[in-house]
Write a protein that holds these residues in place. Sequence first.
Motif, PDB file in Angstrom:
ATOM      1  N   PHE A 118     -10.977 -46.627  17.410  1.00 48.01           N
ATOM      2  CA  PHE A 118     -10.801 -48.013  16.962  1.00 48.01           C
ATOM      3  C   PHE A 118     -11.551 -48.977  17.897  1.00 48.01           C
ATOM      4  CE2 PHE A 118      -8.082 -51.872  17.507  1.00 48.01           C
ATOM      5  CZ  PHE A 118      -8.285 -52.445  16.261  1.00 48.01           C
ATOM      6  N   HIS A 119     -11.378 -48.819  19.201  1.00 53.21           N
ATOM      7  CA  HIS A 119     -12.054 -49.726  20.144  1.00 53.21           C
ATOM      8  C   HIS A 119     -13.576 -49.531  20.122  1.00 53.21           C
ATOM      9  CE1 HIS A 119      -7.962 -50.229  21.794  1.00 53.21           C
ATOM     10  NE2 HIS A 119      -8.407 -51.413  22.166  1.00 53.21           N
ATOM     11  N   LEU A 120     -14.010 -48.264  20.105  1.00 50.34           N
ATOM     12  CA  LEU A 120     -15.452 -48.013  20.112  1.00 50.34           C
ATOM     13  C   LEU A 120     -16.096 -48.575  18.843  1.00 50.34           C
ATOM     14  CD1 LEU A 120     -15.657 -44.388  21.606  1.00 50.34           C
ATOM     15  CD2 LEU A 120     -15.991 -46.578  22.780  1.00 50.34           C
ATOM     16  N   ALA A 121     -15.394 -48.449  17.706  1.00 46.79           N
ATOM     17  CA  ALA A 121     -15.934 -48.942  16.428  1.00 46.79           C
ATOM     18  C   ALA A 121     -16.165 -50.451  16.472  1.00 46.79           C
ATOM     19  CB  ALA A 121     -14.987 -48.594  15.287  1.00 46.79           C
ATOM     20  N   GLN A 122     -15.421 -51.124  17.341  1.00 48.48           N
ATOM     21  CA  GLN A 122     -15.577 -52.585  17.427  1.00 48.48           C
ATOM     22  C   GLN A 122     -16.449 -53.016  18.597  1.00 48.48           C
ATOM     23  OE1 GLN A 122     -11.820 -54.749  15.960  1.00 48.48           O
ATOM     24  NE2 GLN A 122     -11.187 -52.793  16.843  1.00 48.48           N
ATOM     25  N   GLY A 123     -17.146 -52.063  19.180  1.00 46.91           N
ATOM     26  CA  GLY A 123     -18.131 -52.399  20.199  1.00 46.91           C
ATOM     27  C   GLY A 123     -17.587 -52.597  21.596  1.00 46.91           C
ATOM     28  N   TRP A 124     -16.347 -52.137  21.868  1.00 42.23           N
ATOM     29  CA  TRP A 124     -15.815 -52.256  23.225  1.00 42.23           C
ATOM     30  C   TRP A 124     -16.421 -51.140  24.081  1.00 42.23           C
ATOM     31  CZ3 TRP A 124     -10.832 -54.867  24.690  1.00 42.23           C
ATOM     32  CH2 TRP A 124     -10.455 -55.833  23.752  1.00 42.23           C
ATOM     33  N   ALA A 125     -16.630 -51.419  25.358  1.00 42.72           N
ATOM     34  CA  ALA A 125     -17.088 -50.395  26.303  1.00 42.72           C
ATOM     35  C   ALA A 125     -15.870 -49.645  26.829  1.00 42.72           C
ATOM     36  CB  ALA A 125     -17.830 -51.059  27.455  1.00 42.72           C
ATOM     37  N   ALA A 126     -16.008 -48.329  27.014  1.00 39.89           N
ATOM     38  CA  ALA A 126     -14.873 -47.512  27.489  1.00 39.89           C
ATOM     39  C   ALA A 126     -15.241 -46.826  28.795  1.00 39.89           C
ATOM     40  CB  ALA A 126     -14.530 -46.462  26.441  1.00 39.89           C
ATOM     41  N   LYS A 127     -14.274 -46.785  29.723  1.00 37.21           N
ATOM     42  CA  LYS A 127     -14.512 -46.131  31.003  1.00 37.21           C
ATOM     43  C   LYS A 127     -13.245 -45.394  31.435  1.00 37.21           C
ATOM     44  CE  LYS A 127     -16.389 -47.447  35.490  1.00 37.21           C
ATOM     45  NZ  LYS A 127     -16.665 -48.580  36.375  1.00 37.21           N
ATOM     46  N   GLU A 128     -13.375 -44.118  31.789  1.00 37.29           N
ATOM     47  CA  GLU A 128     -12.218 -43.362  32.294  1.00 37.29           C
ATOM     48  C   GLU A 128     -12.029 -43.689  33.758  1.00 37.29           C
ATOM     49  OE1 GLU A 128     -12.657 -39.269  29.976  1.00 37.29           O
ATOM     50  OE2 GLU A 128     -11.930 -39.028  32.031  1.00 37.29           O
ATOM     51  N   ILE A 129     -10.835 -44.093  34.141  1.00 34.15           N
ATOM     52  CA  ILE A 129     -10.601 -44.433  35.553  1.00 34.15           C
ATOM     53  C   ILE A 129      -9.458 -43.581  36.108  1.00 34.15           C
ATOM     54  CG2 ILE A 129     -10.055 -46.280  37.197  1.00 34.15           C
ATOM     55  CD1 ILE A 129     -11.465 -48.238  35.423  1.00 34.15           C
ATOM     56  N   GLU A 130      -9.781 -42.806  37.146  1.00 32.14           N
ATOM     57  CA  GLU A 130      -8.789 -41.935  37.810  1.00 32.14           C
ATOM     58  C   GLU A 130      -7.682 -42.784  38.426  1.00 32.14           C
ATOM     59  OE1 GLU A 130      -8.942 -38.639  37.926  1.00 32.14           O
ATOM     60  OE2 GLU A 130     -10.971 -38.381  37.110  1.00 32.14           O
ATOM     61  N   ASP A 131      -6.452 -42.316  38.372  1.00 30.13           N
ATOM     62  CA  ASP A 131      -5.316 -42.940  39.065  1.00 30.13           C
ATOM     63  C   ASP A 131      -5.068 -44.399  38.645  1.00 30.13           C
ATOM     64  OD1 ASP A 131      -5.121 -40.537  40.446  1.00 30.13           O
ATOM     65  OD2 ASP A 131      -6.276 -41.283  42.157  1.00 30.13           O
ATOM     66  N   TYR A 132      -5.620 -44.805  37.510  1.00 27.72           N
ATOM     67  CA  TYR A 132      -5.489 -46.213  37.090  1.00 27.72           C
ATOM     68  C   TYR A 132      -4.025 -46.644  37.020  1.00 27.72           C
ATOM     69  CZ  TYR A 132      -6.134 -50.550  34.510  1.00 27.72           C
ATOM     70  OH  TYR A 132      -6.111 -51.877  34.139  1.00 27.72           O
ATOM     71  N   ALA A 133      -3.179 -45.753  36.459  1.00 26.09           N
ATOM     72  CA  ALA A 133      -1.758 -46.109  36.277  1.00 26.09           C
ATOM     73  C   ALA A 133      -0.869 -45.436  37.315  1.00 26.09           C
ATOM     74  CB  ALA A 133      -1.314 -45.742  34.866  1.00 26.09           C
ATOM     75  N   GLY A 134      -1.470 -45.047  38.441  1.00 26.79           N
ATOM     76  CA  GLY A 134      -0.734 -44.357  39.506  1.00 26.79           C
ATOM     77  C   GLY A 134      -1.342 -42.980  39.727  1.00 26.79           C
ATOM     78  N   PRO A 135      -0.897 -42.268  40.797  1.00 29.82           N
ATOM     79  CA  PRO A 135      -1.500 -40.976  41.131  1.00 29.82           C
ATOM     80  C   PRO A 135      -1.483 -39.999  39.956  1.00 29.82           C
ATOM     81  CG  PRO A 135       0.001 -41.682  42.853  1.00 29.82           C
ATOM     82  CD  PRO A 135       0.160 -42.665  41.718  1.00 29.82           C
ATOM     83  N   GLY A 136      -2.669 -39.477  39.623  1.00 33.11           N
ATOM     84  CA  GLY A 136      -2.790 -38.498  38.541  1.00 33.11           C
ATOM     85  C   GLY A 136      -2.663 -39.109  37.150  1.00 33.11           C
ATOM     86  N   ARG A 137      -2.604 -40.428  37.068  1.00 35.72           N
ATOM     87  CA  ARG A 137      -2.417 -41.079  35.752  1.00 35.72           C
ATOM     88  C   ARG A 137      -3.697 -41.817  35.356  1.00 35.72           C
ATOM     89  NH1 ARG A 137       3.341 -42.044  34.736  1.00 35.72           N
ATOM     90  NH2 ARG A 137       2.863 -44.110  33.976  1.00 35.72           N
ATOM     91  N   VAL A 141     -10.136 -47.414  30.108  1.00 38.85           N
ATOM     92  CA  VAL A 141     -10.112 -48.875  30.175  1.00 38.85           C
ATOM     93  C   VAL A 141     -11.232 -49.407  29.282  1.00 38.85           C
ATOM     94  CG1 VAL A 141     -10.332 -50.878  31.711  1.00 38.85           C
ATOM     95  CG2 VAL A 141      -9.163 -48.808  32.517  1.00 38.85           C
ATOM     96  N   PHE A 142     -10.855 -50.233  28.329  1.00 38.63           N
ATOM     97  CA  PHE A 142     -11.821 -50.830  27.402  1.00 38.63           C
ATOM     98  C   PHE A 142     -12.075 -52.269  27.814  1.00 38.63           C
ATOM     99  CE2 PHE A 142      -9.218 -47.911  24.787  1.00 38.63           C
ATOM    100  CZ  PHE A 142     -10.217 -47.048  24.344  1.00 38.63           C
ATOM    101  N   THR A 143     -13.337 -52.661  27.764  1.00 41.22           N
ATOM    102  CA  THR A 143     -13.657 -54.068  28.043  1.00 41.22           C
ATOM    103  C   THR A 143     -14.694 -54.564  27.029  1.00 41.22           C
ATOM    104  OG1 THR A 143     -15.296 -53.341  29.656  1.00 41.22           O
ATOM    105  CG2 THR A 143     -13.183 -54.091  30.535  1.00 41.22           C
ATOM    106  N   ARG A 144     -14.705 -55.845  26.882  1.00 37.93           N
ATOM    107  CA  ARG A 144     -15.702 -56.470  26.012  1.00 37.93           C
ATOM    108  C   ARG A 144     -16.035 -57.842  26.578  1.00 37.93           C
ATOM    109  NH1 ARG A 144     -16.078 -56.855  19.489  1.00 37.93           N
ATOM    110  NH2 ARG A 144     -18.284 -57.250  19.588  1.00 37.93           N
ATOM    111  N   ALA A 145     -17.335 -58.064  26.844  1.00 34.13           N
ATOM    112  CA  ALA A 145     -17.741 -59.359  27.396  1.00 34.13           C
ATOM    113  C   ALA A 145     -17.799 -60.382  26.277  1.00 34.13           C
ATOM    114  CB  ALA A 145     -19.103 -59.230  28.070  1.00 34.13           C
ATOM    115  N   LEU A 146     -17.211 -61.544  26.481  1.00 29.05           N
ATOM    116  CA  LEU A 146     -17.175 -62.525  25.406  1.00 29.05           C
ATOM    117  C   LEU A 146     -18.443 -63.362  25.337  1.00 29.05           C
ATOM    118  CD1 LEU A 146     -13.471 -63.701  25.319  1.00 29.05           C
ATOM    119  CD2 LEU A 146     -14.677 -62.149  23.806  1.00 29.05           C
TER     120      LEU A 146
END
Length: 159
Positions: A118-137, A141-146
């Motif tokens: 859904f996010h990719l279809a709307q042109g958002w950039a996606a990045k996998e981030i280690e430990d983003y939500a805590g250790p091992g989580r 993360v999707f972002t879109r520049a306005l």
Amino acid sequence: MQTRKITKADFDTIVEVIDRWWGGPISTFAHPIFFYELGEHAQVVEADDQIIGFLLGFIASESSLLTGYVHLVGIHPDYRRRGVGRLLYETFTEACQSAGCQRMKAITTLGNEGSIRFHLAQGWAAKEIEDYAGPGRKRIVFTRALGELRERRDRALDS
Ligand SMILES: CC(C)(COP(=O)(O)OP(=O)(O)OC[C@H]1O[C@@H](n2cnc3c(N)ncnc32)[C@H](O)[C@@H]1OP(=O)(O)O)[C@@H](O)C(=O)NCCC(=O)NCCS
């Protein structure tokens, strides 16, 4: 189909249906803070006399970037792939743009293929981030520049 601002009755309904819509326990994500304190831009969509979609999101300042953050979006399983999610995102994004946001942000868990597609279809950039939500989580993360969004829209209007 139209969106409208969430009410307390809508929030109560969301809390009741959300586990069913997701197919698992998720209701803690619909924390009341996203209605009372951070609900100014939260939206719902109705059809057939019921809520068929909602977006809980807010505007935050992150590293001095004004950011429109989508906390939680959910569409009734019988109403998916009809553009309800897209409509909610477009409405929230426009509100964020009007409020001066420079970018949009959302996160999801690895394996939530529907959300990722859904996010990719709307042109958002996606990045996998280690430990983003805590250790091992790890999270995606999707972002879109306005700024880019605005420039693309201006170019379309000029042509
Ligand atoms: C992810 C979700 C919000 C998408 O909402 P939706 O209203 O079905 O999405 P839309 O109809 O607006 O889809 C827009 C585009 O996104 C893509 N897309 C959406 N869902 C998709 C899926 N499950 N698989 C592949 N692509 C998908 C498609 O390109 C689609 O366009 P198309 O139908 O013309 O091909 C919805 O499936 C949902 O509520 N899922 C459960 C909750 C969830 O995971 N929320 C997100 C994390 S908080």
